[in-house]
Design a protein around this motif. Structure first.
Motif, PDB file in Angstrom:
ATOM      1  N   PHE A  12     -17.018  -5.868  -4.867  1.00 23.97           N
ATOM      2  CA  PHE A  12     -17.678  -5.417  -6.093  1.00 23.97           C
ATOM      3  C   PHE A  12     -17.856  -6.567  -7.082  1.00 23.97           C
ATOM      4  CE2 PHE A  12     -16.664  -0.842  -5.143  1.00 23.97           C
ATOM      5  CZ  PHE A  12     -17.978  -0.407  -5.175  1.00 23.97           C
ATOM      6  N   ILE A  13     -16.895  -7.461  -7.152  1.00 27.00           N
ATOM      7  CA  ILE A  13     -17.017  -8.626  -8.039  1.00 27.00           C
ATOM      8  C   ILE A  13     -18.197  -9.490  -7.606  1.00 27.00           C
ATOM      9  CG2 ILE A  13     -15.920 -10.790  -8.743  1.00 27.00           C
ATOM     10  CD1 ILE A  13     -13.214  -9.207  -8.656  1.00 27.00           C
ATOM     11  N   VAL A  14     -18.271  -9.786  -6.322  1.00 24.77           N
ATOM     12  CA  VAL A  14     -19.369 -10.604  -5.812  1.00 24.77           C
ATOM     13  C   VAL A  14     -20.703  -9.871  -5.974  1.00 24.77           C
ATOM     14  CG1 VAL A  14     -20.345 -11.653  -3.725  1.00 24.77           C
ATOM     15  CG2 VAL A  14     -17.933 -11.963  -4.275  1.00 24.77           C
ATOM     16  N   ALA A  15     -20.713  -8.565  -5.769  1.00 26.59           N
ATOM     17  CA  ALA A  15     -21.941  -7.796  -5.957  1.00 26.59           C
ATOM     18  C   ALA A  15     -22.396  -7.844  -7.423  1.00 26.59           C
ATOM     19  CB  ALA A  15     -21.740  -6.349  -5.512  1.00 26.59           C
ATOM     20  N   GLY A  16     -21.445  -7.821  -8.347  1.00 32.43           N
ATOM     21  CA  GLY A  16     -21.803  -7.944  -9.763  1.00 32.43           C
ATOM     22  C   GLY A  16     -22.435  -9.294 -10.061  1.00 32.43           C
ATOM     23  N   ILE A  17     -21.857 -10.339  -9.504  1.00 30.87           N
ATOM     24  CA  ILE A  17     -22.425 -11.680  -9.678  1.00 30.87           C
ATOM     25  C   ILE A  17     -23.802 -11.745  -9.027  1.00 30.87           C
ATOM     26  CG2 ILE A  17     -22.144 -14.118  -9.054  1.00 30.87           C
ATOM     27  CD1 ILE A  17     -19.046 -13.562  -9.224  1.00 30.87           C
ATOM     28  N   ALA A  18     -23.926 -11.173  -7.829  1.00 28.80           N
ATOM     29  CA  ALA A  18     -25.214 -11.168  -7.124  1.00 28.80           C
ATOM     30  C   ALA A  18     -26.271 -10.392  -7.906  1.00 28.80           C
ATOM     31  CB  ALA A  18     -25.045 -10.579  -5.729  1.00 28.80           C
ATOM     32  N   ALA A  19     -25.862  -9.315  -8.580  1.00 23.58           N
ATOM     33  CA  ALA A  19     -26.817  -8.539  -9.379  1.00 23.58           C
ATOM     34  C   ALA A  19     -27.355  -9.366 -10.545  1.00 23.58           C
ATOM     35  CB  ALA A  19     -26.155  -7.256  -9.883  1.00 23.58           C
ATOM     36  N   VAL A  20     -26.478 -10.144 -11.176  1.00 25.52           N
ATOM     37  CA  VAL A  20     -26.922 -11.010 -12.277  1.00 25.52           C
ATOM     38  C   VAL A  20     -27.876 -12.079 -11.749  1.00 25.52           C
ATOM     39  CG1 VAL A  20     -26.157 -12.709 -13.984  1.00 25.52           C
ATOM     40  CG2 VAL A  20     -24.871 -10.582 -13.676  1.00 25.52           C
ATOM     41  N   VAL A  21     -27.515 -12.707 -10.642  1.00 24.53           N
ATOM     42  CA  VAL A  21     -28.380 -13.726 -10.042  1.00 24.53           C
ATOM     43  C   VAL A  21     -29.725 -13.100  -9.636  1.00 24.53           C
ATOM     44  CG1 VAL A  21     -28.650 -15.287  -8.061  1.00 24.53           C
ATOM     45  CG2 VAL A  21     -26.469 -15.182  -9.284  1.00 24.53           C
ATOM     46  N   ALA A  22     -29.672 -11.929  -9.034  1.00 23.21           N
ATOM     47  CA  ALA A  22     -30.903 -11.243  -8.623  1.00 23.21           C
ATOM     48  C   ALA A  22     -31.765 -10.901  -9.830  1.00 23.21           C
ATOM     49  CB  ALA A  22     -30.562  -9.982  -7.838  1.00 23.21           C
ATOM     50  N   ALA A  23     -31.136 -10.470 -10.917  1.00 19.72           N
ATOM     51  CA  ALA A  23     -31.898 -10.147 -12.126  1.00 19.72           C
ATOM     52  C   ALA A  23     -32.603 -11.382 -12.676  1.00 19.72           C
ATOM     53  CB  ALA A  23     -30.978  -9.535 -13.184  1.00 19.72           C
ATOM     54  N   ALA A  37     -35.369  -4.348 -11.075  1.00 20.45           N
ATOM     55  CA  ALA A  37     -35.488  -3.866  -9.702  1.00 20.45           C
ATOM     56  C   ALA A  37     -34.584  -4.658  -8.760  1.00 20.45           C
ATOM     57  CB  ALA A  37     -36.940  -3.935  -9.242  1.00 20.45           C
ATOM     58  N   ALA A  38     -34.528  -5.966  -8.916  1.00 21.70           N
ATOM     59  CA  ALA A  38     -33.679  -6.788  -8.045  1.00 21.70           C
ATOM     60  C   ALA A  38     -32.213  -6.444  -8.258  1.00 21.70           C
ATOM     61  CB  ALA A  38     -33.941  -8.263  -8.306  1.00 21.70           C
ATOM     62  N   ALA A  39     -31.811  -6.311  -9.515  1.00 21.29           N
ATOM     63  CA  ALA A  39     -30.421  -5.942  -9.803  1.00 21.29           C
ATOM     64  C   ALA A  39     -30.104  -4.542  -9.272  1.00 21.29           C
ATOM     65  CB  ALA A  39     -30.159  -6.018 -11.300  1.00 21.29           C
ATOM     66  N   ALA A  40     -31.056  -3.624  -9.396  1.00 27.64           N
ATOM     67  CA  ALA A  40     -30.855  -2.267  -8.878  1.00 27.64           C
ATOM     68  C   ALA A  40     -30.718  -2.283  -7.354  1.00 27.64           C
ATOM     69  CB  ALA A  40     -32.008  -1.363  -9.298  1.00 27.64           C
ATOM     70  N   GLY A  41     -31.446  -3.163  -6.694  1.00 21.75           N
ATOM     71  CA  GLY A  41     -31.327  -3.284  -5.234  1.00 21.75           C
ATOM     72  C   GLY A  41     -29.943  -3.730  -4.814  1.00 21.75           C
ATOM     73  N   VAL A  42     -29.394  -4.696  -5.539  1.00 22.52           N
ATOM     74  CA  VAL A  42     -28.028  -5.147  -5.243  1.00 22.52           C
ATOM     75  C   VAL A  42     -27.046  -3.994  -5.447  1.00 22.52           C
ATOM     76  CG1 VAL A  42     -26.168  -6.716  -5.922  1.00 22.52           C
ATOM     77  CG2 VAL A  42     -28.523  -7.563  -5.794  1.00 22.52           C
ATOM     78  N   ALA A  46     -24.509  -2.250  -2.694  1.00 24.37           N
ATOM     79  CA  ALA A  46     -23.059  -2.199  -2.926  1.00 24.37           C
ATOM     80  C   ALA A  46     -22.541  -0.767  -2.910  1.00 24.37           C
ATOM     81  CB  ALA A  46     -22.716  -2.880  -4.248  1.00 24.37           C
ATOM     82  N   LEU A  47     -23.251   0.129  -3.572  1.00 26.07           N
ATOM     83  CA  LEU A  47     -22.815   1.527  -3.583  1.00 26.07           C
ATOM     84  C   LEU A  47     -22.902   2.150  -2.201  1.00 26.07           C
ATOM     85  CD1 LEU A  47     -24.343   2.695  -6.977  1.00 26.07           C
ATOM     86  CD2 LEU A  47     -21.935   2.248  -6.443  1.00 26.07           C
ATOM     87  N   GLY A  48     -23.891   1.751  -1.427  1.00 22.99           N
ATOM     88  CA  GLY A  48     -24.002   2.262  -0.062  1.00 22.99           C
ATOM     89  C   GLY A  48     -22.836   1.830   0.812  1.00 22.99           C
ATOM     90  N   PHE A  49     -22.492   0.548   0.729  1.00 17.75           N
ATOM     91  CA  PHE A  49     -21.356   0.057   1.515  1.00 17.75           C
ATOM     92  C   PHE A  49     -20.053   0.715   1.055  1.00 17.75           C
ATOM     93  CE2 PHE A  49     -24.086  -3.664   2.564  1.00 17.75           C
ATOM     94  CZ  PHE A  49     -23.982  -3.576   3.942  1.00 17.75           C
ATOM     95  N   ALA A  50     -19.845   0.806  -0.237  1.00 19.30           N
ATOM     96  CA  ALA A  50     -18.615   1.414  -0.757  1.00 19.30           C
ATOM     97  C   ALA A  50     -18.542   2.892  -0.374  1.00 19.30           C
ATOM     98  CB  ALA A  50     -18.546   1.251  -2.266  1.00 19.30           C
ATOM     99  N   VAL A 109     -26.176  -8.999   2.020  1.00 12.51           N
ATOM    100  CA  VAL A 109     -25.659 -10.289   2.486  1.00 12.51           C
ATOM    101  C   VAL A 109     -24.423 -10.689   1.687  1.00 12.51           C
ATOM    102  CG1 VAL A 109     -26.167 -12.765   2.624  1.00 12.51           C
ATOM    103  CG2 VAL A 109     -27.847 -11.095   3.427  1.00 12.51           C
ATOM    104  N   ALA A 110     -24.487 -10.526   0.366  1.00 11.46           N
ATOM    105  CA  ALA A 110     -23.344 -10.886  -0.483  1.00 11.46           C
ATOM    106  C   ALA A 110     -22.122 -10.027  -0.139  1.00 11.46           C
ATOM    107  CB  ALA A 110     -23.717 -10.717  -1.958  1.00 11.46           C
ATOM    108  N   TRP A 111     -22.325  -8.717   0.006  1.00 10.53           N
ATOM    109  CA  TRP A 111     -21.222  -7.807   0.321  1.00 10.53           C
ATOM    110  C   TRP A 111     -20.605  -8.151   1.679  1.00 10.53           C
ATOM    111  CZ3 TRP A 111     -19.301  -3.546  -2.473  1.00 10.53           C
ATOM    112  CH2 TRP A 111     -18.353  -2.772  -1.793  1.00 10.53           C
ATOM    113  N   LEU A 112     -21.450  -8.284   2.694  1.00 12.16           N
ATOM    114  CA  LEU A 112     -20.935  -8.540   4.043  1.00 12.16           C
ATOM    115  C   LEU A 112     -20.260  -9.900   4.152  1.00 12.16           C
ATOM    116  CD1 LEU A 112     -23.818  -6.963   6.121  1.00 12.16           C
ATOM    117  CD2 LEU A 112     -21.501  -6.070   5.827  1.00 12.16           C
ATOM    118  N   ALA A 113     -20.813 -10.914   3.490  1.00  3.97           N
ATOM    119  CA  ALA A 113     -20.176 -12.240   3.523  1.00  3.97           C
ATOM    120  C   ALA A 113     -18.802 -12.188   2.861  1.00  3.97           C
ATOM    121  CB  ALA A 113     -21.067 -13.261   2.825  1.00  3.97           C
TER     122      ALA A 113
END
Length: 133
Positions: A12-23, A37-42, A46-50, A109-113
């Motif tokens: 979740f921490i990495v997904a939060g960082i990825a959402a900011v980068v995506a935004a 939209a990019a942040a919403a995709g991240v 993340a919610l799907g995996f969790a 990718v961020a979540w799985l890595a």
């Protein structure tokens, strides 16, 4: 299974960082629509995996043999939800579809890595010894 779910926090921490980068990337390439939209995709990834982790953990509490069917069911539900969301976005805000899709891929990718890195470092026994033998 509680030990094996220890990857949720770092993911979740990495997904939060990825959402900011995506935004930021979405904003630079597609403006305000791309940013959200990019942040919403991240977030969607993340919610799907969790959700899968929580569903499988719940099934495991009932019976270990239910974990595979639950994983397959949640995968099917997630796929249907993502496709439905993509269809809705395509019809309502077509400019958001591509940034949303890239956000989902980037989030996955961020979540799985992160999960792979956590699993590589984790000390999780791969066999369960019967304590009553």
């Amino acid at each position: 299974m509680k030990t094996a779910r220890g990857f949720l926090k770092p993911c979740f921490i990495v997904a939060g960082i990825a959402a900011v980068v995506a935004a930021v990337i979405g904003g630079l390439t597609s403006g305000g629509t791309g940013a959200w939209a990019a942040a919403a995709g991240v977030a969607l990834a993340a919610l799907g995996f969790a959700g899968s982790v929580w569903a499988v953990a719940f099934a495991e509490q009932i019976d270990l043999r239910l974990t595979l069917p639950m994983a397959l069911i949640t995968y099917s539900i997630k796929l249907a939800l993502v496709l439905t969301i993509f269809s809705i976005v395509k019809n309502l805000v077509p400019d958001a579809l591509l940034p949303l899709a890239f956000g989902v891929v980037g989030g996955a990718v961020a979540w799985l890595a992160t999960q792979v890195a956590w699993a590589y470092k984790a000390k999780i026994p791969y066999i369960e010894l019967d304590q009553h033998s």
